[in-house]
Design an enzyme around this catalytic site. Structure first.
Site, short mmCIF file in Angstrom:
data_model
loop_
_atom_site.label_atom_id
_atom_site.label_comp_id
_atom_site.label_asym_id
_atom_site.label_seq_id
_atom_site.Cartn_x
_atom_site.Cartn_y
_atom_site.Cartn_z
N ARG A 142 41.57 35.67 28.77
CA ARG A 142 41.38 34.56 29.50
C ARG A 142 40.02 33.92 29.12
O ARG A 142 39.08 34.40 28.43
CB ARG A 142 40.93 34.91 30.81
N ASP A 202 35.23 38.02 46.08
CA ASP A 202 35.18 38.28 44.47
C ASP A 202 36.17 37.55 43.54
O ASP A 202 35.94 37.88 42.34
CB ASP A 202 35.40 39.78 44.16
#
Length: 519
Positions: A193, A272
């Protein structure tokens, strides 16, 4: 060597816990732990996004090399990499969960490209000090979904983390996909990513919860300098922090408008899982609103509460921002300006949502009566939102033709009975009157609608078809799907099968309807 230019300011400028061993632990007065990826037995390339390689300054010729595969499977480190996992907390399904952290993500380091920088992160590359009882690995099915959706969202114009590559590990990972007590071994994979930062709301929350206020101040200033550099010249620190929070709020509001526009449902909007940059992050049990149901969530874990349903996403975003605001109260020492910023979030979202919904119908100005009428009609029969808006752009405003034009958007043709057809005809008449009132030409209407409403979205059943082939060792459909999603607003007549409504076989199949958090 891959010749990437690493400049690891996160690890250079912020404290680690100073422990090299990889074991589960709680951190204090630290933001990360250094940890190496776990080597895998037989890494092999499944797919890559050449445009992301170009973004980070990587020579595209290296994408097919064994060295590239070894590095981004986690088997070897390129010079300059500084692998680490960060520590954060968060509210999960509305409840404070304490320390969480990168349990299955390992940051390799930050790459400089001109005046930009990008953190490279492997997801599924093995355990970290924050993996708790898990193994830090990822299975192929969830990795295919993350890789494809990350890139699909970018090409839809939705702020998102990117995906450089998807690499199979040649190893098996045991997962209980349905949480029904029947775990199975599945192929493993790793996704790389890419984002300028993977900082989440939860980073601030954990520092505040531990009352590490000096580190909270240092961290906030670091993030502003690194990711919001245009704000660093504000002399008064409290003003700078408030301006930063207001920008985070606005970016988050804009992200929600995009999600609502394309029918994306994140599924796990824990604090989160919200990026400080206003990017879509962490593609777990996401889904696309096919049958228009504002109460739908793709997450089996949320099936009862439906906290993260489609229609509640903007409200949850504001709730999450409230938790971020609470975390920085020790810096601001006054709640009133933070409350004012949260009120601005609601106002900014509403204004932006109105304009977006006007654009979806090709209007200059939002018309509440027209829009509410359409929303109501879409709930009267099982209606595919993506297909409907594209079909509405094709209207010729002739009653019989109009019904025929929108009919491909209905999952159950018998539901479009005479009474409902009459209601649609009446709505289209109102639509035409509003267009005339706003002096919108048919040509401009269609152009606006077709650049606002995608024809191709990363539907779960499309991902599942790619997963089915990939699990057999055939990666052609993964790459074909990626290619189609690169041009989501184009007609692409040769790829029209990718724009079809969800087939009946996918209605209840695991992976095509609701999904668990298991990966």
């Amino acid at each position: 060597m891959l010749n990437l230019s690493f400049d690891n300011q996160f690890t250079a400028g912020l404290p680690s816990d100073g422990i090299d061993e990889n074991y589960r632990r709680q951190l204090s007065n630290a933001l990360y732990s250094r940890v190496a990826p776990t080597p895998v037995r037989a890494p092999h390339m499944i797919a890559y996004a050449a445009e992301v390689a170009d973004l980070i300054g990587l020579d595209p010729k290296l994408l097919d090399s064994d060295e590239f595969v070894q590095v981004f499977a986690g088997n070897q480190m390129d010079p300059g990499m500084d692998p680490h996992a960060t520590c954060y907390g968060g509210h999960q399904f509305g409840n404070w969960a304490g320390q969480l952290g990168d349990g299955r993500a390992i940051n390799l380091g930050e790459v400089n490209v001109g005046d930009q920088h990008f953190m490279l992160q492997l997801k599924g590359a093995g355990p970290t000090p924050f993996s708790r009882t898990a193994d830090g690995l990822a299975v192929l099915r969830s990795s295919v979904r993350e890789f494809l959706c990350s890139e699909a969202m970018y090409h839809l114009g939705v702020p998102t983390t990117r995906a450089l590559c998807l690499i199979g590990t040649g190893e098996e990972v045991v997962r209980d996909m349905l949480y029904d007590g029947n775990p199975e071994a599945e192929p493993g994979a790793v996704v790389c990513r890419v984002s300028s930062s993977f900082v989440r709301f939860g980073h601030y929350q954990l520092l505040a919860a531990r009352q590490e206020i000096d580190l909270l101040k240092t961290f906030t200033n670091f993030v502003i300098e690194r990711e919001f550099h245009h704000l660093h010249t504000i002399a008064d620190e409290k003003e700078k922090w408030l301006t930063w929070f207001e920008e985070v709020s606005q970016r988050t509001a804009d992200l929600m408008v995009h999600w609502m526009r394309v029918g994306f449902v994140h599924g796990v909007m824990n604090t989160d899982n919200l990026s400080i940059l206003g990017e879509t992050i962490d593609y777990g049990p996401y889904g696309w609103l096919e049958d228009f149901d504002p109460d739908w969530t793709p997450n089996t874990t949320d099936a009862g509460q439906r906290r993260y349903r489609y229609g509640q996403q903007p409200g949850i975003a504001q709730w999450n921002l409230l938790q971020l605001a609470n975390a920085i109260v020790p810096l601001i020492e006054d709640t009133k300006p933070l409350e004012e910023s949260l009120s601005k979030f609601a106002k900014h979202y509403e204004q932006s949502w109105h304009q977006m919904m006007a654009n979806k119908l090709g209007l200059h100005v939002f018309d509440e009566t027209l829009n509410n009428g359409l929303m109501r009609l879409m709930t009267q029969a099982e209606t595919d939102m993506t297909v409907l808006y594209r079909q509405l752009a094709q209207l010729e405003f002739e009653p019989a033709q109009d019904i025929e034009t929108i009919s491909p958007a209905f999952y159950q043709s018998h539901q479009l009975n005479k009474d409902l057809q009459a209601e649609w005809v009446s709505w289209v008449d109102t639509y035409r009157a509003v267009l005339t009132q706003q002096n919108v030409t048919n040509e401009n209407r269609k152009a606006t609608m077709n650049r606002t409403n995608p024809k191709y979205v990363m539907r779960n059943y499309l991902a599942q078809l790619a997963i089915d082939d990939a699990e057999k060792g055939d990666f052609e459909r993964v790459n074909k799907t990626l290619d189609v999603m690169r041009k989501p607003y184009d007609e692409q007549p040769e790829n029209k099968s990718f724009a079809e409504i969800r087939p009946e076989w996918a209605r209840t199949r695991a992976g095509c309807s609701m999904l668990s958090c298991s990966s």
